[in-house]
Design an enzyme around this catalytic site. Sequence first.
Site, PDB file in Angstrom:
ATOM      1  CG  LEU A 162      62.139  36.960  18.527  1.00 28.05           C
ATOM      2  CD1 LEU A 162      62.835  36.181  19.631  1.00 28.05           C
ATOM      3  CD2 LEU A 162      62.425  38.438  18.659  1.00 28.05           C
ATOM      4  CG  HIS A 177      45.812  33.902  14.482  1.00 29.56           C
ATOM      5  ND1 HIS A 177      46.129  35.110  13.920  1.00 29.56           N
ATOM      6  CD2 HIS A 177      45.362  33.140  13.460  1.00 29.56           C
ATOM      7  CE1 HIS A 177      45.901  35.073  12.613  1.00 29.56           C
ATOM      8  NE2 HIS A 177      45.427  33.887  12.316  1.00 29.56           N
ATOM      9  CG  HIS A 214      46.783  39.921  14.785  1.00 27.27           C
ATOM     10  ND1 HIS A 214      48.011  39.476  14.374  1.00 27.27           N
ATOM     11  CD2 HIS A 214      46.023  38.814  14.911  1.00 27.27           C
ATOM     12  CE1 HIS A 214      47.995  38.167  14.255  1.00 27.27           C
ATOM     13  NE2 HIS A 214      46.806  37.738  14.574  1.00 27.27           N
ATOM     14  CG  ASP A 245      50.800  41.238  14.043  1.00 29.36           C
ATOM     15  OD1 ASP A 245      51.326  40.225  14.539  1.00 29.36           O
ATOM     16  OD2 ASP A 245      49.749  41.186  13.380  1.00 29.36           O
TER      17      ASP A 245
END
Lengths: 432, 312
Positions: free
Chosen positions: A73, A189, A242, A315
Site C-alpha cells: 500500500l 516469499h 510470486h 504484486d
Amino acid sequence: MDGMGAVGLRDTLIAGARVIDPASGFDGVADVLVRGGLIADIGPGLGAPEDAEVVRAEDAVLCPGLVDMRAELGEPGREYRETIKSVARGAAAGGITTLAALPDSLPAIDDPALVRLLRARGEETGSLTILPYGAVTRGCAGEQLAELGLLREAGAVGFTDGGRAIGPARLMRLALSYARGFGGIVVQHPEDRSLAEGGAATEGELATRLGLPGIPAAAEAIQVGRDIALARLTGGRLHFAHVSTAAALDLIRRAKDEGLRVTCDTAPPYFDLNEIAIGEFRTYAKLSPPLRAEADRRAVVAALADGTIDAVASDHQPRDADDKRLPFAEASPGGAGLVTLLPITLAQMHGGAISLPRAIALMTAGPADVLGVAQGRLAKGGVADLCLFHPDRAWQIEAGRMPGKAQNTPFDGRAVEGRVMGTWKAGRRVFG
Amino acid sequence: MRHLLAIEGLSPATIGELLNLAESYALLNRSGKTQRDVLRGRTLINLFFEDSTRTRTSFELAGKRLGADVINMSVSTSSVKKGETLLDTASTLNAMQCDLLVVRHDQSGAPNLLAQKVEAAVINAGDGTHEHPTQALLDALTIRRHRGKLEGLVIAICGDIGHSRVARSNIHLLLAMGSTVRVVGPPTLMPAAIEELGVTVFHDMAAGLAGADVVMMLRLQKERMTRNLIPSSREYFRFFGLDAAKLAVAKPNALVMHPGPMNRGVEIDSAVADDPAHSVIREQVEMGVAVRMAVLDRLSRPAVAPVKGARR
C-alpha cells in the site's frame, strides 16, 4: 458486508454482457441487476426496473470484482510512494475491488489495532475492500513471532513477512504450526536469504555480462522444498507468493498431488517478461524475485494452465523515481501492478495458453479460495462487486499516465488487449 | 561514438581505429612532444566515486597532454545521501558545461545512468563489476605492440574473474579481435555462464596456461576471503598465484600482464612481476595514457554528419 451497502442507490442493470463466474462455473450472456448494493438477479432478458440505470454491455465481459491477493500500500510509512487513496484509484481502474495488503509497512502490521485501521481505511475509500495480512514476526524482522491470534481476531486475512522470507526453519515451523490454531494461511516469499543476499538479478549469462550480483534461480526451489517439508511436518496451511521458477513449481505440483495444504500464486511479470527486460540496466524491471530466464517464464505459463498456480496477484509494489533512478544494484526492487493485472493476464488468454474463464478464475475465485474469503464470486443476493471489461480493446501501458500514484511499471510501452470499462463496489460504480 | 560506456557492442573496426590512434599517441608521448591544441578550451572532469589514483592520474595526464582543462572531483559515496548523488551530480555537471566526463563508480551501470542525464561525453573508467573499457584497450595495445596482432593469440585471464570488470572488458575486446580467450580461476570466483561469452573455463593453472601467448593476472581483493569465496591467500597463491613454475607451461616468450595494483605474493610472485623477459606491466601503464588520449580525442570530435542520401 463491509459496511459499503449503498442505501438509496439507483438500481443498475448491466445488460447483454458475457457473464463469467468461475466460482459457480456460469458462463453465458446474461443481464445482471444490482439493487441496494447486492446482486438482485442474474439471467437472460431481465427487464430494467423503472428508474434503473441501464448499462449496455454487449461484447463485454462481466465478472466478479478482481481479488488481488498481494499488494503493497505504501501506507503507513511510505506515503511518498502510494497512499491508500491512490491505491484505491489504481485498483478501481484495474477492476480490483478486494485487495490483500502486505504488512511490511512502516510500522509493520504486527498489531491488531493496525489491522483494524487498514480495514477501516479500506471502507473509507468506498471502492476497495482491504484485507490486511498480519506480520508473521514482529516488525517483519524475522525474529520474534507476532501475536497471530490477536491479529487474526482483528481481521488479518493471513500471515506473511511480505517481501522478506521467513528464514530460520524453526521459526517457519512454529509459524505454520501456531497459525493452524487460528486459521489463516502463512504466505512465504520463497527465496533462500543466504543465497539471495546482495543479489540484484537472476544469476546467469545476462547478470554476468552486466556485472550484476546474481541470485541463483535455485534459491527459490531451495526455500520451497524446505517449507513443503515443514508443511508436511506441521500440517500447516502454506502459500508461496510470486513463484517464478520451473523447479519450484515442480515441487509445489508434487506437494499438491501428495495432498499437502500448499498453494501458490504468481504475478504478471513472471509469465509475461523474462530477464532480458533488465538489459541496459533498466531498474523499472528490477523486481523481487528477479525476472528469470525464458525457460522459467514458460514453466510459469504452463503452471497457470495446469492448475499448479492458484492465483495471479498484482504484486503491486509502488516505487517513486528516486527509488528507481539509481545504479541497478542500489535501486529498489518492485513494480506497480494494479492496472496491468487484468490485461497482462488476458494476454495469456489471447496467446492461447489459458481460457478466458481460467484467466478470470486466477484473479477472482482462485485467490478468494486461497484466502478463504467470500469475495470473488457472483451470486444472487451477494455483494455486487463487479468488473466489466472489454477483452479485445487495445491500449498502451505508459509509465507516467497510469491511474494511481505509482508509475513504476515494468511493462512501459507494452501494447495490451483488455480494458476495464466499469468497476462496481457494493453496487456503486467506482470506475468507468 | 558519443560515449564510451563499454567494450561490449563495439565493432572490431572501431576498436582497431582507437588502437591505431592510441599507437600514434604512444609514439608522440615517447618523442616528448605534445599536441595541446586537440582539446584546447575543453573541460574534462574526472568524477571518481571510488578511489583510484592510477586511473585518475592516467586520465588527468592524457587530458593535459591534449590541452584540456582538467578538474578532479572525488565523491565519497558514504558522505553523500544515497540516491541523490548521481542525478544531482549530473545536473551540476551540466551547469558547469563539462565536455568530457570520466566516471569511476563502484556500481555496475552507474555511467550508463549518468550518460542519460549529462550533456558531456561519458567515459567509463570502471563501473562495479561491469566494464573497464580503457583498461581493455590499453591491454590490447600493449599486446599488439609486442605481437603485432591480436588475432589468433591465446590469452589466459586468471584469478577473480567474477568480480572483475577488467576481465569482462578484455573478454569482449579480445574475442571481437579474434583472439582465443581462456579464463582461469577457482569455481567460486568464476561468474555464472561465463562460457556463454565465448571463453573456455579452466580451474587449473597448468591446463589454462599451457601454450598461452599472454597471461593476464587479476587483483584479488581481501574481501573475498572474509566472504568465504576462498579459504586463505596462501592457498590461493599455491594454486592460482602466478610464479615461474606455473608460467613455464605458457609459450616461452609469453607476456605477463596485470592491471595493478598488484598483491605481490597473492596473485603474482615478484620474480615474475619484475622479470623483464615476460612482464609488460610497466608498459601497460604507459599505454594507458596513450589509450586515454585516443579516447578523449575521439569522443571530443563532432559527430560525423550523415552522408547525403544515405539511409537514416
